[in-house]
Write a protein that holds these residues in place. Structure first.
Motif, short mmCIF file in Angstrom:
data_model
loop_
_atom_site.label_atom_id
_atom_site.label_comp_id
_atom_site.label_asym_id
_atom_site.label_seq_id
_atom_site.Cartn_x
_atom_site.Cartn_y
_atom_site.Cartn_z
N ARG A 13 0.70 -1.34 0.12
CA ARG A 13 -0.16 -0.05 0.07
C ARG A 13 1.01 1.28 0.05
O ARG A 13 0.63 2.29 -0.87
N LYS A 14 1.80 1.38 0.93
CA LYS A 14 2.83 2.53 1.06
C LYS A 14 3.37 2.63 -0.22
O LYS A 14 3.90 3.85 -0.84
N LYS A 15 4.09 1.51 -0.85
CA LYS A 15 4.71 1.74 -2.21
C LYS A 15 3.62 2.46 -3.35
O LYS A 15 4.13 3.07 -4.19
N GLN A 16 2.60 1.91 -3.09
CA GLN A 16 1.70 2.68 -4.26
C GLN A 16 1.15 4.04 -3.90
O GLN A 16 0.35 4.48 -4.30
N LYS A 17 1.56 4.51 -2.72
CA LYS A 17 1.09 5.69 -2.02
C LYS A 17 -0.46 5.69 -1.74
O LYS A 17 -1.17 6.75 -2.10
N MET A 18 -0.97 4.70 -1.41
CA MET A 18 -2.47 4.62 -1.21
C MET A 18 -2.74 4.71 0.36
O MET A 18 -1.88 4.25 1.12
N THR A 19 -3.61 5.30 0.72
CA THR A 19 -4.06 5.57 2.09
C THR A 19 -4.89 4.30 2.65
O THR A 19 -5.32 3.47 1.63
N GLN A 20 -4.76 4.03 3.82
CA GLN A 20 -5.44 3.04 4.50
C GLN A 20 -7.04 3.21 4.23
O GLN A 20 -7.58 2.03 3.70
N ALA A 21 -7.47 4.29 4.07
CA ALA A 21 -8.92 4.33 3.82
C ALA A 21 -9.44 4.08 2.36
O ALA A 21 -10.28 3.43 2.05
N GLY A 22 -8.42 4.44 1.44
CA GLY A 22 -8.68 4.11 0.28
C GLY A 22 -8.47 2.82 -0.10
O GLY A 22 -9.40 2.14 -1.11
N LEU A 23 -7.60 1.97 0.42
CA LEU A 23 -7.33 0.49 0.22
C LEU A 23 -8.67 -0.28 0.79
O LEU A 23 -9.13 -1.13 0.31
N ALA A 24 -9.04 0.24 1.98
CA ALA A 24 -10.08 -0.41 2.71
C ALA A 24 -11.51 -0.38 1.86
O ALA A 24 -12.17 -1.33 1.95
N GLU A 25 -11.77 0.77 1.39
CA GLU A 25 -12.79 0.96 0.46
C GLU A 25 -12.97 -0.15 -0.78
O GLU A 25 -13.78 -0.57 -1.14
N LYS A 26 -11.62 -0.23 -1.25
CA LYS A 26 -11.56 -1.13 -2.41
C LYS A 26 -11.73 -2.67 -1.95
O LYS A 26 -12.21 -3.56 -2.82
N ALA A 53 -3.99 -9.01 -4.01
CA ALA A 53 -3.06 -9.39 -5.11
C ALA A 53 -3.83 -8.87 -6.52
O ALA A 53 -2.79 -8.18 -7.44
N GLU A 54 -5.02 -8.41 -6.58
CA GLU A 54 -5.64 -8.06 -7.85
C GLU A 54 -5.36 -6.39 -7.93
O GLU A 54 -5.24 -5.99 -8.95
N ILE A 55 -5.75 -6.07 -6.69
CA ILE A 55 -5.51 -4.55 -6.62
C ILE A 55 -4.09 -3.91 -7.04
O ILE A 55 -3.85 -3.06 -7.57
N PHE A 56 -3.16 -4.77 -6.55
CA PHE A 56 -1.91 -4.20 -6.43
C PHE A 56 -1.04 -4.77 -7.76
O PHE A 56 0.30 -4.69 -8.08
N GLY A 57 -1.80 -5.85 -8.41
CA GLY A 57 -1.17 -6.39 -9.57
C GLY A 57 -0.03 -7.40 -9.42
O GLY A 57 1.06 -7.53 -10.09
N VAL A 58 0.09 -8.30 -8.23
CA VAL A 58 0.96 -9.14 -7.65
C VAL A 58 0.46 -10.65 -7.75
O VAL A 58 -0.88 -10.74 -7.64
N GLU A 59 1.28 -11.51 -7.87
CA GLU A 59 0.73 -12.86 -7.82
C GLU A 59 0.75 -13.28 -6.34
O GLU A 59 1.29 -12.93 -5.45
N LEU A 60 -0.06 -14.35 -6.12
CA LEU A 60 -0.32 -14.72 -4.53
C LEU A 60 0.92 -15.50 -4.04
O LEU A 60 0.97 -15.49 -2.95
N ARG A 61 1.73 -16.09 -5.02
CA ARG A 61 2.90 -16.63 -4.46
C ARG A 61 4.05 -15.45 -3.67
O ARG A 61 4.64 -15.84 -2.99
N GLU A 62 3.56 -14.35 -3.94
CA GLU A 62 4.32 -13.23 -3.27
C GLU A 62 4.16 -13.23 -1.73
O GLU A 62 4.85 -12.73 -1.03
N PHE A 63 2.91 -13.76 -1.36
CA PHE A 63 2.59 -13.72 -0.09
C PHE A 63 2.83 -15.08 0.75
O PHE A 63 2.47 -15.28 1.78
N GLN A 64 3.36 -16.27 0.11
CA GLN A 64 3.78 -17.51 0.58
C GLN A 64 4.53 -17.23 1.85
O GLN A 64 5.67 -16.39 1.56
N GLN A 65 4.49 -18.00 2.76
CA GLN A 65 5.25 -17.91 4.16
C GLN A 65 6.48 -18.49 3.73
O GLN A 65 7.57 -18.27 4.23
N GLY A 66 6.57 -19.46 2.67
CA GLY A 66 7.96 -20.08 2.47
C GLY A 66 8.94 -19.13 2.11
O GLY A 66 10.10 -19.00 2.35
N GLY A 67 8.47 -18.16 1.42
CA GLY A 67 9.34 -16.85 0.78
C GLY A 67 9.83 -16.23 2.10
O GLY A 67 11.06 -15.87 2.05
#
Length: 474
Positions: A13-26, A53-67
């Protein structure tokens, strides 16, 4: 224990300069609830994760704990170096860094790799300094390391190459009985390329060479049939999918032309493996024979190593195989290939643990060796290892023996035929294995070659333990 998912969401969120309110709404949730998730005070549901993942255009594997676990392991190895001995950095601080600022952690690893590379260069004899300087070597990292990291980031799964391989099989009508004839005919009829075998004394320096002007593909007579088929498919991949390979290697983490060239070769090999062992048929066969590598090799006319490597690529979402780790090691302990979907950590800056079954595999060439092991972090694994002879080049040629290691988490071991007859519930029988001596805290190991980097060396001349370093005071 926190999952680290909330921290990742906050960083995105911070990388995209998005507020908590803005992301929460999405996301369709309240800003206060998002705040709790970002601070690891509320769990992150699968539904929220998919939306993020859809909002920020990343793949779900980016969130894997193994990483995260892999990053923690790598950072632990880095901070265990004596260069940090005056800085009291504990494992909890390492975990917090990996979860809160993974990009910073990766940057530190890159800096350390540069330091390691520079230190090795400084230790080179002075007579070679001019040679190194003249060669233009300015990369901090070995190309092979960048390729291994690239494959790990992508989970060793490339959907576009899988589709390309399936398309070729349909277009060329590849049979299972005569792959060589079909692939050779395809090269001749589609690309006007002649396949010509060369006597060994004329092909000492290469096993495959393509002459684009003469339209001839030269192959050494020393190649085994399965390797010949693999090289034919590899060449087709280079000819027909060069733009796709170029697009895949256009990655900021591949920092040199050598890294990108090596990655193109690795991806062409991936394509070749997918051609010879088509995804759906191969996965179905693997499950049917319970991952018997020799059986799969016979069925698909491929080698033990090719089968083992292909098993690590069965990562299609919703239709994947066992989460394997893979390693190829020479008799001196050098790791030339590695990938881990199981979460096991491999040493990056030092040798392998002598308790791994790959060592026994070298003592019994050609035999499958199984092992139930436990790492210092308490995680259990099941591994099989076997040696392979990489090319028989005549009586006077020195043998090139490697060990192939394929393994998974212990809870997936029952899916493998190699676990038959083993009591997997008796985890107390697991062999204690470490990443490498420098990182292992087990002081009762008779194989220990070096003291742990995180301990001071206190020698008692009146005490002799299992090894010289086993007399270290606790």
């Amino acid at each position: 224990m926190s999952s680290g998912l909330g921290v990742k969401i906050r960083n995105l969120r911070k990388k995209q300069k998005m507020t908590q309110a803005g992301l929460a709404e999405k996301l369709g949730i309240s800003a206060s609830y998002l705040n709790l998730m970002e601070h690891e005070r509320r769990p992150v549901s699968a539904e929220v994760l998919i939306k993020v993942a859809e909002i920020f255009g990343v793949e779900l594997r980016e969130f894997q704990q193994g990483g995260v676990q892999t990053l923690i392991g790598q950072l632990t190895e880095v901070f265990s170096d004596p260069v940090f001995e005056n800085h009291e950095i504990g494992i909890q601080e390492v975990r917090e860094l990996a979860r809160a600022a993974p990009d910073v952690g990766r940057a530190l690893i890159s800096m350390y790799e540069g330091y390691q590379e520079l230190r090795e260069q400084m230790q080179t004899v002075s007579a070679r300094l001019d040679e190194v300087e003249a060669s233009g070597v300015d990369s901090w990292r070995l190309p092979s390391e960048e390729v291994s990291d690239f494959l790990q980031r992508h989970g060793n799964y490339f959907p576009t190459l899988e589709i390309a391989a399936e398309t070729l099989r349909k277009k060329a009508g590849l049979p299972s009985s005569d792959l060589f004839g079909a692939l050779k005919g395809y090269l001749e009829n589609t690309h006007g390329i002649e396949v010509r075998f060369v006597e060994a004394n004329h092909a000492v320096k290469s096993v495959r060479r393509f002459d684009p002007e003469e339209r001839v593909l030269f192959l050494s007579e020393l190649l085994a049939p399965h390797t010949v088929n693999f090289q034919l498919a590899h060449q087709i991949g280079l000819l027909e999918h060069s733009p796709m390979l170029a697009s895949l290697v256009d990655d900021r983490h591949l920092t040199t032309s050598d890294s990108r060239a090596l990655m193109r070769v690795a991806l062409a090999n991936y394509f070749a493996g997918a051609v010879l062992m088509p995804y759906d048929a191969f996965l179905a066969a693997a499950k049917s024979v319970r991952y018997d590598l020799d059986m799969l090799g016979h069925r698909f006319r491929t080698s033990f190593e090719q089968v083992a490597h292909r098993l690590t690529t069965l990562r299609r979402p919703g239709n994947q195989g066992v989460n394997f780790h893979f390693m190829r090691v020479d008799i001196a302990g050098n790791i030339s290939k590695r990938f881990s979907a199981s979460g096991i950590q491999f040493a990056r800056f030092s040798g392998t643990c002598p308790r791994w079954n790959l060592v026994v595999a070298f003592m019994t060439p050609g035999q499958i060796r199984t092992q139930m092991s436990v790492m210092p972090d308490g995680r259990h694994y099941f591994c099989v290892a076997r040696t392979v002879n990489r090319g028989e080049r005549g009586f006077h040629a020195p043998p090139a023996l490697h060990a192939i290691v394929l393994g998974c988490k212990l809870d997936e071991a029952r899916e493998l035929v190699y676990s038959d007859g083993m009591d997997l519930e008796r985890t107390e029988m697991a062999v204690p294995v470490g990443v490498t001596c420098r990182l292992c805290e087990r002081m009762d190991c008779e194989q220990r070659a070096f003291p742990p980097l995180q301990r001071s060396l206190h020698i008692d001349e009146n005490v002799r333990g299992l090894t010289f370093y086993a007399s270290l005071k606790e």
